[in-house]
Design a protein around this motif. Structure first.
Motif, short mmCIF file in Angstrom:
data_model
loop_
_atom_site.label_atom_id
_atom_site.label_comp_id
_atom_site.label_asym_id
_atom_site.label_seq_id
_atom_site.Cartn_x
_atom_site.Cartn_y
_atom_site.Cartn_z
N TRP A 1 38.00 12.74 26.39
CA TRP A 1 39.74 12.02 26.44
C TRP A 1 39.58 11.56 24.76
O TRP A 1 40.06 11.75 24.43
N GLN A 2 38.42 10.31 25.32
CA GLN A 2 38.32 9.63 24.10
C GLN A 2 37.83 11.04 22.72
O GLN A 2 36.49 11.05 23.38
N ASN A 3 37.55 10.80 21.82
CA ASN A 3 37.08 11.76 20.74
C ASN A 3 35.68 10.93 20.24
O ASN A 3 35.02 9.94 20.27
N ILE B 1 46.30 17.00 27.18
CA ILE B 1 48.14 17.21 27.12
C ILE B 1 49.04 18.44 26.98
O ILE B 1 49.51 18.77 28.29
N PHE B 2 48.22 19.25 26.13
CA PHE B 2 48.98 20.35 26.01
C PHE B 2 49.31 21.23 27.10
O PHE B 2 50.04 21.68 27.74
N ALA B 3 47.91 21.35 27.52
CA ALA B 3 47.49 21.77 28.74
C ALA B 3 48.43 22.06 30.09
O ALA B 3 49.15 22.60 30.88
N ALA B 4 48.81 20.37 30.14
CA ALA B 4 49.58 19.77 31.58
C ALA B 4 50.66 20.38 30.99
O ALA B 4 51.59 20.59 31.84
N ILE B 5 51.01 19.73 29.72
CA ILE B 5 53.09 20.24 29.72
C ILE B 5 53.37 21.78 29.88
O ILE B 5 54.01 21.98 30.42
N VAL B 6 52.15 22.35 29.37
CA VAL B 6 52.67 23.89 29.60
C VAL B 6 52.39 24.44 31.41
O VAL B 6 53.66 25.51 31.25
N ILE C 1 41.25 15.30 34.57
CA ILE C 1 40.51 16.06 34.45
C ILE C 1 39.66 15.84 33.16
O ILE C 1 38.34 15.53 33.00
N GLY C 2 40.58 15.72 32.04
CA GLY C 2 40.62 14.98 30.49
C GLY C 2 39.61 14.03 30.39
O GLY C 2 38.32 13.88 29.59
N ILE C 3 40.37 13.46 31.02
CA ILE C 3 40.00 11.45 31.61
C ILE C 3 38.03 11.82 32.44
O ILE C 3 36.86 11.30 31.82
N VAL D 1 52.39 14.47 39.42
CA VAL D 1 50.98 14.98 39.76
C VAL D 1 50.59 15.97 38.81
O VAL D 1 48.85 15.88 38.53
N ILE D 2 51.11 16.99 38.61
CA ILE D 2 50.44 17.71 37.48
C ILE D 2 50.41 17.56 36.07
O ILE D 2 48.82 17.93 36.03
N PHE D 3 50.98 16.49 36.01
CA PHE D 3 50.95 16.02 34.64
C PHE D 3 49.78 14.80 35.04
O PHE D 3 48.06 15.21 33.83
#
Ligand code: SF4
Ligand code: SF4
Length: 370
Positions: free
Chosen positions: A319-321, A90-95, A312-314, A304-306
């Protein structure tokens, strides 16, 4: 004397309606995450006697410090830390959104930004005008969020080695940071409640008080936005100097006085572009190709970027720890004994512990070789 300009009316439809839909959808998503998290905590509170409810990974997005540290660890080592992996994506998406479209996360997706905006609209309705602070006070207050960001950067990037960052992320405190945050709001202290109430009242009178003066996330995105190749550009030839763009700007940027908006406060909300009555006079443009970026592209691009980065994480399984229900139940019982592993002493301690561990590993290796 000013020559009369031929006005070609701007007939492009406003994008604000769609921005509102996207903001609402994102706020609803956050509420949904909050409700799921409530059921997850309820399971822990029942000591496992009710059916297990999966922890919603999206809650990691509300742990900006842990997410930033995970992102830093990833950049330095390529490791995706398993404690709050969704937070890192989420952090990478926001940046990335900010790198492409400036501080657009704040005005298109952030639920706090959306709530601030609604409070600001309500304030302007009752006061019937925008309150603009004197420049000296505005600049002084705006520097606060950079001080907070500077402090965070200093604590993480200067004071902590990669080993210390890893130890922080591995710490039980970090593993339950989301649950601690939940109880911070559920069992809110009187002081915190007063602070929130003050922020609410100030946001009525001064638009986006939290975002403009205090949010360190906004400060970071504002800095990243300088690198974005897309900027609001005004065509001084066709501009009729009506000032409607500046009037519409929620960040009080003097759009009508500049050719290119280069400001850490511009959130690419497109209000100014929508307000401009003259066609092809005010647009978001690439500073390289000089080509106009349509308002629809901004709306679709941000979403779309978000979704792409979080997707990609999912889909890569980050995604889940990997904390099990049993481990969470133990954490929950011991949670109050977990100290915050920050501050100079704690960081030094973490560094010393990591050095000690390295020395011990070295000694074991040497012994093994002998
Ligand atoms: S300059 Fe335009 S896009 Fe930037 S914040 Fe102001 S109104 Fe929004
Ligand atoms: S809205 Fe701004 S850019 Fe458009 S004509 Fe008026 S002053 Fe010029």
């Amino acid at each position: 004397m000013k020559t009369k300009k031929k006005i070609i009316r701007n007939r492009e439809s406003s994008i604000q309606k769609y921005r509102f839909y996207i903001q609402t959808a994102f706020l609803l998503l956050c509420i949904w995450i909050g409700v799921d998290f409530y059921f997850f905590v309820h399971y822990l509170q029942s000591n496992g006697s009710v059916e297990y409810f999966n922890r919603p990974p999206g809650v990691d997005g509300f742990l900006p410090i842990s997410s930033m540290m995970s992102f830093y660890l990833f950049l330095k080592t390529g490791i995706i830390h398993p404690a709050h992996p969704a937070g890192m994506f989420i952090f990478a998406a926001i940046v990335l959104v900010s790198l492409v479209f400036g501080k657009a996360f704040c005005s298109w997706l952030c639920p706090i930004g959306f709530i601030s905006e609604m409070i600001g609209d309500f304030g302007e309705k009752i006061m019937r005008r925008k309150l603009i602070l004197p420049k000296w006070l505005d600049y002084t207050l705006r520097s606060l969020k950079y001080l907070l960001l500077g402090f965070l950067f200093y604590a993480v990037f200067v004071m902590m080695s990669i080993a210390a960052v890893k130890m922080f992320l591995n710490s039980p405190y970090n593993q339950v940071a989301d649950i601690k945050m939940y109880f911070f709001f559920v069992d809110i202290s009187k002081t915190a409640l007063i602070i929130l109430a003050v922020l609410f009242v100030l946001s009525i009178f001064i638009r986006n008080f939290w975002c403009r003066f205090l949010c360190p996330y906004g400060a970071l995105l504002g800095l990243v936005s300088f690198l974005s190749p897309h900027k609001i550009k005004r065509n001084p030839v066709s501009c009729i100097d009506c000032g409607l763009c500046a009037k519409a700007c929620p960040s009080a940027i003097k759009v009508d006085k500049v050719i290119t908006v280069v400001s850490d406060e511009c959130s690419t909300c497109m209000n100014c572009v929508d307000a401009c009555p003259v066609a092809d006079t005010l647009d978001l443009k690439s500073i390289y190709t000089k080509k106009k970026i349509s308002k629809k592209i901004v709306a679709i691009g941000v979403v779309v970027i978000f979704m792409l980065i979080t997707g990609i994480g999912i889909f890569t399984g980050h995604w889940q720890n990997d904390i099990t229900a049993q481990q969470y139940l133990i954490h929950y019982k011991l949670m109050d004994t977990y100290g915050h592993p920050t501050g100079t002493t704690a960081i030094n301690k973490l560094d010393q512990e990591s050095k000690k561990k390295k020395n011990m590993d070295k000694q074991t290796n040497t012994k093994a070789q002998k």
